[in-house]
Write an enzyme that holds these catalytic residues in place. Structure first.
Site, PDB file in Angstrom:
ATOM      1  CG  ASN A 176      -1.716   1.235   1.418  1.00 40.01           C
ATOM      2  OD1 ASN A 176      -1.853   2.021   0.486  1.00 40.01           O
ATOM      3  ND2 ASN A 176      -2.261   1.433   2.612  1.00 40.01           N
ATOM      4  CE  LYS A 235      -0.189   3.571   4.646  1.00 37.24           C
ATOM      5  NZ  LYS A 235      -0.093   3.769   6.080  1.00 37.24           N
ATOM      6  CG  HIS A 259      -5.849   2.328   5.176  1.00 34.37           C
ATOM      7  ND1 HIS A 259      -5.444   3.333   6.022  1.00 34.37           N
ATOM      8  CD2 HIS A 259      -4.812   1.461   5.096  1.00 34.37           C
ATOM      9  CE1 HIS A 259      -4.196   3.091   6.431  1.00 34.37           C
ATOM     10  NE2 HIS A 259      -3.797   1.951   5.882  1.00 34.37           N
ATOM     11  CD  GLU A 317      -2.887   6.037   6.492  1.00 36.32           C
ATOM     12  OE1 GLU A 317      -2.838   5.975   5.255  1.00 36.32           O
ATOM     13  OE2 GLU A 317      -1.976   5.602   7.223  1.00 36.32           O
ATOM     14  CD  GLU A 322      -3.636  -1.916   7.562  1.00 35.12           C
ATOM     15  OE1 GLU A 322      -2.562  -2.202   7.036  1.00 35.12           O
ATOM     16  OE2 GLU A 322      -4.252  -0.855   7.350  1.00 35.12           O
ATOM     17  N   GLY A 369       2.585   2.649  10.758  1.00 31.73           N
ATOM     18  CA  GLY A 369       3.609   3.680  10.544  1.00 31.73           C
ATOM     19  C   GLY A 369       4.352   4.100  11.806  1.00 31.73           C
ATOM     20  CB  SER A 379       5.181  -1.339  12.184  1.00 33.40           C
ATOM     21  OG  SER A 379       4.793   0.004  12.395  1.00 33.40           O
TER      22      SER A 379
END
Ligand code: PGA
Length: 250
Positions: A12, A14, A97, A99, A169, A175, A209
């Site tokens: 991914n 992003k 996701h 985000e 996730e 991240g 991560s």
């Protein structure tokens, strides 16, 4: 990983990589000796999908989008439809996701309509669920991810539910370098798998991560069938190393 469910690693990207950078990345990734026993997907930004499609033409690496609108067309400024993605060779789409949910207000209902639309258009949805650190501390992890899964797959029968890929996730692990303990991730994935009929044989990916150094510890878990990889998917050499390590321990 469970042999009945073919392992899958999804990169991914992003909001990273121009068209030129995408071409260079794919050339380098394909030059690596990629293992055949793992399914691979790269998910570039919309603007690079066409170039990625051309660059991947001779390979078995599939193309994913990072989100999509549920409609085929219409007055939705800035949105991209499944029909447009199909034309560019997209076969997977990441939906829900964190985000998208947290920064762009994507609700459970939206995720659900996009999951249904993806399935109707023959695109495999990769449905992301996960808890915040606050929810984890309050003991609400299972309740949260089960609610997100049930909402995302609402209205699907077991046959259609079997067409999705799930991704667990934990938001606090994305991240941050603070990856979730693999045994705990495996436990939560077991709860996700049980929450809706039809998920028994779908791949459930871990995301947060994941790196070449820790992928083996996830690959060894029975309910973890691969990874949704952000930061560690941006460098082709590192991504190939992660894929290779996953294959060795699948
Ligand atoms: P990360 O992101 O690997 O950089 O933690 C994963 C994701 O957000 O899909």
């Amino acid at each position: 990983m469970n042999a009945a469910r073919r392992p899958l690693i999804v990169g991914n990207w992003k909001m990273h990589k121009t068209v030129a950078e995408t071409r260079a990345f794919i050339a380098e990734l394909l030059a690596a000796n990629l293992p055949e026993e793992i399914d691979l997907v790269v998910a570039p930004p919309f603007t690079a999908l066409g170039a990625a499609h051309e660059a991947l033409a001779e390979s078995t690496v599939a193309l994913g989008a990072q989100t999509m609108h549920e409609g085929a067309q219409g007055p939705f400024t800035g949105e991209i439809s499944p029909v447009m993605l199909l034309e560019l060779g997209v076969t997977y789409v990441i939906l829900g996701h964190s985000e998208r949910r947290l920064l762009f207000g994507e609700s459970d209902a939206w995720v659900n309509s996009r999951v249904r639309s993806a399935i109707a258009h023959g695109i495999t949805p990769i449905v992301a669920v996960g808890e915040t650190s606050k929810e984890r501390q309050a003991g609400q992890t299972d309740r949260r991810v089960i609610a997100q899964t049930v909402a995302a797959l609402d209205g699907l029968d077991a046959t259609d539910a079997a067409r999705v890929v799930m991704a667990y996730e934990p938001i606090w692990a994305i991240g941050t370098g603070a990856n979730c303990d693999p045994v705990e991730a495996n436990r939560v994935m077991g709860e996700i798998r049980k929450s809706v009929g039809g998920l028994n044989d779908v791949p459930i990916l871990y995301g947060g991560s994941m790196k070449p150094e820790n992928v083996a510890s996830y690959a060894q878990q029975p309910d973890i069938n691969g990874g949704l990889v952000g930061g560690a998917s941006l460098d082709p050499v590192g991504f190939a190393a992660l894929i290779e390590a996953a294959a060795r321990h699948a």
